[in-house]
Structure formats: structure tokens, C-alpha cells
Motif scaffolding. Structure first.
Motif, PDB file in Angstrom:
ATOM      1  N   PHE A 122       4.580  -2.855  -0.522  1.00 23.37           N
ATOM      2  CA  PHE A 122       3.483  -3.571  -1.173  1.00 23.37           C
ATOM      3  C   PHE A 122       2.207  -2.724  -1.181  1.00 23.37           C
ATOM      4  O   PHE A 122       1.532  -2.597  -2.211  1.00 23.37           O
ATOM      5  CB  PHE A 122       3.256  -4.898  -0.441  1.00 23.37           C
ATOM      6  CG  PHE A 122       2.116  -5.710  -0.979  1.00 23.37           C
ATOM      7  CD1 PHE A 122       2.311  -6.608  -2.014  1.00 23.37           C
ATOM      8  CD2 PHE A 122       0.839  -5.584  -0.434  1.00 23.37           C
ATOM      9  CE1 PHE A 122       1.250  -7.367  -2.502  1.00 23.37           C
ATOM     10  CE2 PHE A 122      -0.221  -6.332  -0.918  1.00 23.37           C
ATOM     11  CZ  PHE A 122      -0.017  -7.221  -1.954  1.00 23.37           C
ATOM     12  N   GLU A 123       1.875  -2.141  -0.036  1.00 21.54           N
ATOM     13  CA  GLU A 123       0.679  -1.298   0.074  1.00 21.54           C
ATOM     14  C   GLU A 123       0.767  -0.086  -0.853  1.00 21.54           C
ATOM     15  O   GLU A 123      -0.194   0.264  -1.540  1.00 21.54           O
ATOM     16  CB  GLU A 123       0.498  -0.834   1.521  1.00 21.54           C
ATOM     17  CG  GLU A 123       0.001  -1.920   2.469  1.00 21.54           C
ATOM     18  CD  GLU A 123      -1.503  -2.144   2.362  1.00 21.54           C
ATOM     19  OE1 GLU A 123      -2.154  -1.511   1.524  1.00 21.54           O
ATOM     20  OE2 GLU A 123      -2.023  -2.966   3.143  1.00 21.54           O
ATOM     21  N   ARG A 124       1.938   0.551  -0.867  1.00 23.87           N
ATOM     22  CA  ARG A 124       2.119   1.730  -1.721  1.00 23.87           C
ATOM     23  C   ARG A 124       2.035   1.347  -3.195  1.00 23.87           C
ATOM     24  O   ARG A 124       1.484   2.090  -4.016  1.00 23.87           O
ATOM     25  CB  ARG A 124       3.453   2.402  -1.415  1.00 23.87           C
ATOM     26  CG  ARG A 124       3.492   3.087  -0.042  1.00 23.87           C
ATOM     27  CD  ARG A 124       4.888   3.580   0.280  1.00 23.87           C
ATOM     28  NE  ARG A 124       5.349   4.568  -0.679  1.00 23.87           N
ATOM     29  CZ  ARG A 124       6.634   4.938  -0.809  1.00 23.87           C
ATOM     30  NH1 ARG A 124       7.559   4.366  -0.039  1.00 23.87           N
ATOM     31  NH2 ARG A 124       6.974   5.850  -1.682  1.00 23.87           N
ATOM     32  N   ALA A 125       2.562   0.167  -3.539  1.00 26.17           N
ATOM     33  CA  ALA A 125       2.506  -0.289  -4.932  1.00 26.17           C
ATOM     34  C   ALA A 125       1.055  -0.474  -5.375  1.00 26.17           C
ATOM     35  O   ALA A 125       0.676  -0.109  -6.493  1.00 26.17           O
ATOM     36  CB  ALA A 125       3.285  -1.598  -5.090  1.00 26.17           C
ATOM     37  N   ALA A 126       0.231  -1.025  -4.490  1.00 30.57           N
ATOM     38  CA  ALA A 126      -1.193  -1.196  -4.807  1.00 30.57           C
ATOM     39  C   ALA A 126      -1.863   0.164  -5.010  1.00 30.57           C
ATOM     40  O   ALA A 126      -2.698   0.332  -5.920  1.00 30.57           O
ATOM     41  CB  ALA A 126      -1.891  -1.979  -3.698  1.00 30.57           C
ATOM     42  N   ASP A 127      -1.517   1.133  -4.183  1.00 34.00           N
ATOM     43  CA  ASP A 127      -2.061   2.490  -4.338  1.00 34.00           C
ATOM     44  C   ASP A 127      -1.643   3.094  -5.671  1.00 34.00           C
ATOM     45  O   ASP A 127      -2.457   3.684  -6.387  1.00 34.00           O
ATOM     46  CB  ASP A 127      -1.583   3.387  -3.193  1.00 34.00           C
ATOM     47  CG  ASP A 127      -2.280   3.084  -1.875  1.00 34.00           C
ATOM     48  OD1 ASP A 127      -3.405   2.538  -1.907  1.00 34.00           O
ATOM     49  OD2 ASP A 127      -1.703   3.397  -0.819  1.00 34.00           O
ATOM     50  N   TYR A 128      -0.352   2.969  -6.002  1.00 31.58           N
ATOM     51  CA  TYR A 128       0.154   3.515  -7.264  1.00 31.58           C
ATOM     52  C   TYR A 128      -0.596   2.923  -8.453  1.00 31.58           C
ATOM     53  O   TYR A 128      -1.034   3.661  -9.361  1.00 31.58           O
ATOM     54  CB  TYR A 128       1.651   3.197  -7.435  1.00 31.58           C
ATOM     55  CG  TYR A 128       2.594   3.973  -6.553  1.00 31.58           C
ATOM     56  CD1 TYR A 128       2.160   4.996  -5.710  1.00 31.58           C
ATOM     57  CD2 TYR A 128       3.961   3.673  -6.559  1.00 31.58           C
ATOM     58  CE1 TYR A 128       3.038   5.699  -4.911  1.00 31.58           C
ATOM     59  CE2 TYR A 128       4.855   4.371  -5.761  1.00 31.58           C
ATOM     60  CZ  TYR A 128       4.393   5.375  -4.934  1.00 31.58           C
ATOM     61  OH  TYR A 128       5.289   6.069  -4.142  1.00 31.58           O
ATOM     62  N   LEU A 129      -0.760   1.619  -8.461  1.00 35.27           N
ATOM     63  CA  LEU A 129      -1.392   0.951  -9.595  1.00 35.27           C
ATOM     64  C   LEU A 129      -2.877   1.294  -9.691  1.00 35.27           C
ATOM     65  O   LEU A 129      -3.417   1.449 -10.783  1.00 35.27           O
ATOM     66  CB  LEU A 129      -1.205  -0.562  -9.482  1.00 35.27           C
ATOM     67  CG  LEU A 129       0.225  -1.042  -9.752  1.00 35.27           C
ATOM     68  CD1 LEU A 129       0.420  -2.468  -9.271  1.00 35.27           C
ATOM     69  CD2 LEU A 129       0.556  -0.939 -11.241  1.00 35.27           C
ATOM     70  N   HIS A 130      -3.528   1.428  -8.548  1.00 36.65           N
ATOM     71  CA  HIS A 130      -4.953   1.764  -8.550  1.00 36.65           C
ATOM     72  C   HIS A 130      -5.192   3.171  -9.088  1.00 36.65           C
ATOM     73  O   HIS A 130      -6.129   3.395  -9.869  1.00 36.65           O
ATOM     74  CB  HIS A 130      -5.511   1.642  -7.132  1.00 36.65           C
ATOM     75  CG  HIS A 130      -6.913   2.140  -6.989  1.00 36.65           C
ATOM     76  ND1 HIS A 130      -7.983   1.536  -7.615  1.00 36.65           N
ATOM     77  CD2 HIS A 130      -7.415   3.206  -6.302  1.00 36.65           C
ATOM     78  CE1 HIS A 130      -9.081   2.191  -7.318  1.00 36.65           C
ATOM     79  NE2 HIS A 130      -8.773   3.207  -6.536  1.00 36.65           N
ATOM     80  N   ARG A 131      -4.359   4.112  -8.689  1.00 35.53           N
ATOM     81  CA  ARG A 131      -4.564   5.517  -9.042  1.00 35.53           C
ATOM     82  C   ARG A 131      -4.013   5.897 -10.414  1.00 35.53           C
ATOM     83  O   ARG A 131      -4.364   6.948 -10.962  1.00 35.53           O
ATOM     84  CB  ARG A 131      -3.904   6.415  -7.992  1.00 35.53           C
ATOM     85  CG  ARG A 131      -4.503   6.280  -6.592  1.00 35.53           C
ATOM     86  CD  ARG A 131      -3.665   7.034  -5.596  1.00 35.53           C
ATOM     87  NE  ARG A 131      -4.147   6.858  -4.229  1.00 35.53           N
ATOM     88  CZ  ARG A 131      -3.491   7.234  -3.138  1.00 35.53           C
ATOM     89  NH1 ARG A 131      -2.307   7.816  -3.260  1.00 35.53           N
ATOM     90  NH2 ARG A 131      -3.996   7.037  -1.945  1.00 35.53           N
TER      91      ARG A 131
END
Length: 284
Positions: A122-131
Motif C-alpha cells: 500500500f505504501e509503495r503504491a502511494a509512492d508510485y502514484l505520487h511520483r
């Protein structure tokens, strides 16, 4: 499986990986809501019409050390508050009973989905979408509606998303993605070829890939870099998909908030701008 809420969910998620006979055994055991320590391996084998060895094999394929651990897991699950939320809808139910059962079934799906959700993914998905430079969402049918709902939320905070629900358009989109981009696939079964093919192409081209599905061992889940899993109990009338969509919408609502928090100041500023832009469309 320390959390009792995860037991039935883990079983349901692995059912598609079993043979028809193995799935029959698993479903027979899962249906034993009054299971207790007195229920023996022989009892289950006879009830399922298979050998003792087959029952043990199924337990192990479902992630348990053996039958005893599987039995204890189900005992703990059926004693939990979460298990008690689900009730079958019957032809005699009143309007009030139908509403209660539908709501409680959705509550169960939310509880169990929360229990199994991979927080690191979940945390990595948020990072991917933000960047990401480009965010492309793929889904057909009901899954496409989830994708559109999420895209709307992201646009409010200034993160642009393209949603594709046509097989040709998805392939064209995937062909243009690269290492700075993200492809998110929505598929309840995880087996929909219309989204599997663009997912494979997007990953081949170096894009980050995220799967939102109900089965963590599905073809879609095996291809994607990250998997966000929902879970829901099947119902003869409601089906599984309807309840799972509630859980998936909540996962994506949380993902939207987590992504916005990566740059909260910009998110709030963009939300104010987009709200002002549509203010004139509302009657005073």
C-alpha cells in the motif's frame, strides 16, 4: 495467521488455485460453522467423500501446517465478531432484514480486507502514484467504474489519470508507458484477458504496475509489481463482486489520501482550485 479475521479470507483467495475436487473439500470444511475440536480428520474426509490424505493436502495448499491447524483457524474465525456479520438472504426476508444483511455483509468484507491488506505494498503504491509522470488505469465492466471513481478523486488534487476500458485503447496506452509511469489494473477475478495483456506490455516497457483484485494468486497478481487485495464472501443473490467492490473502493479511498499526503500542501491547494471551478455548477 494470527488474526482470526484472515482465515476465511485466505481460504477464499486460494480456492481458484485448487483442483475442482480440492475446492469441493475446502468449501465443505469452510461451511462447517459449528466446527470444534471434536471434529476429526476422518469426519471431514467422510463428509467430503475423499481420503484423509486429501484433506491434509488441501489444508497444506491453503497455507496451514495440516488439518489440526486448519481446524483451529476456523474455530477461531467462527468465534470472531467478523464471522457473525454474514447472513444469507432468504425469500422471506423483510425490507429491514435485507438492508441489515446487505450492510453487514459489506462490513464483513471491509473487516476482512483490512485484516489481509499488505501495508508495505500500500505504501509503495502511494509512492508510485505520487511520483508518476503518467497514470493509466485499466478495467472493464464494474471494475472500470471503480477506476473512474478513483481517477475523479485524483483529479481533484491535481494528479491526472487516464482511464481505459477498451481492449485496443488499453494496449495502445501500455505501448506508450515507460519507467516514469504507472499502470493500475482493476480486476475482481484477476483473470480478465482484456487487462492482463496491457498489464504485461506496460511492465515489459518498464512501467510500475499495480493490481487491485480479489485473488492474490491470480494471473494479474502474479504479473504486477504490487498487489492490493480485497476479499468478500460469495452470496447466491448478491454475488461476490458487488461486496468486493465496496472493499476495493475503500482501499482506493485510503490510497488517495495516502498519495495526497505525499504533498499535502499542493493537494489542498489544487482541491481548492478544482472546487472553485465547479462551484458555479451548483445552485445557490
Amino acid at each position: 495467521m494470527n488474526d482470526p479475521r484472515t482465515v476465511a479470507a485466505q481460504v477464499r483467495m486460494r480456492l481458484p488455485t485448487l483442483t475442482p475436487l480440492e475446492a469441493k473439500v475446502a468449501e465443505h470444511i469452510l461451511a462447517q460453522k459449528d466446527i470444534d475440536a471434536s471434529m476429526s480428520l476422518r469426519d471431514v474426509a467422510v463428509g467430503s467423500g475423499v481420503s484423509d490424505a486429501m484433506v491434509v493436502k488441501v489444508a497444506k495448499k491453503l497455507g496451514f501446517a495440516g488439518f489440526r491447524e486448519f481446524r483451529q483457524g476456523l474455530m477461531d474465525y467462527y468465534r470472531s465478531d467478523t464471522a457473525g456479520l454474514y447472513s444469507e438472504i432468504s425469500p422471506q426476508d423483510t425490507a429491514g432484514q435485507i438492508i441489515q444483511k446487505v450492510f453487514r455483509t459489506s462490513m464483513q468484507a471491509l473487516e476482512e480486507t483490512f485484516a489481509i491488506l499488505d501495508l508495505e505494498a500500500f505504501e509503495r503504491a502511494a509512492d508510485y502514484l505520487h511520483r508518476a509522470k503518467q497514470r493509466d488505469f485499466y478495467g472493464v465492466g464494474g471494475s472500470a467504474q471503480i477506476a473512474r471513481d478513483v481517477a475523479h478523486k485524483f483529479l481533484r488534487i491535481g494528479l491526472r489519470v487516464s482511464v481505459f476500458d477498451d481492449a485496443h485503447m488499453m494496449m495502445m496506452s501500455a505501448a506508450l508507458l515507460g519507467p516514469e509511469d504507472v499502470a493500475v489494473v482493476f480486476s475482481h477475478s484477476g483473470k480478465t484477458t482484456a487487462v492482463l495483456e496491457p498489464l504485461e506490455l506496460a511492465r515489459k516497457n518498464g512501467a510500475r504496475t499495480i493490481a487491485v483484485t480479489n485473488y492474490d494468486d491470480s494471473p494479474t497478481a502474479r504479473i504486477a509489481d504490487l498487489v492490493l487485495c480485497s476479499t468478500a464472501q460469495n452470496s447466491p443473490l448478491l454475488g461476490e463482486n458487488a461486496t468486493a467492490r465496496i472493499a476495493q473502493l475503500n482501499i482506493l479511498d485510503a490510497l488517495f489520501v495516502a498519495t495526497a499526503q505525499r504533498d499535502r500542501k499542493a493537494a489542498e491547494a489544487n482541491m481548492e482550485r478544482t472546487m472553485r471551478a465547479v462551484a458555479s455548477k451548483r445552485k445557490p
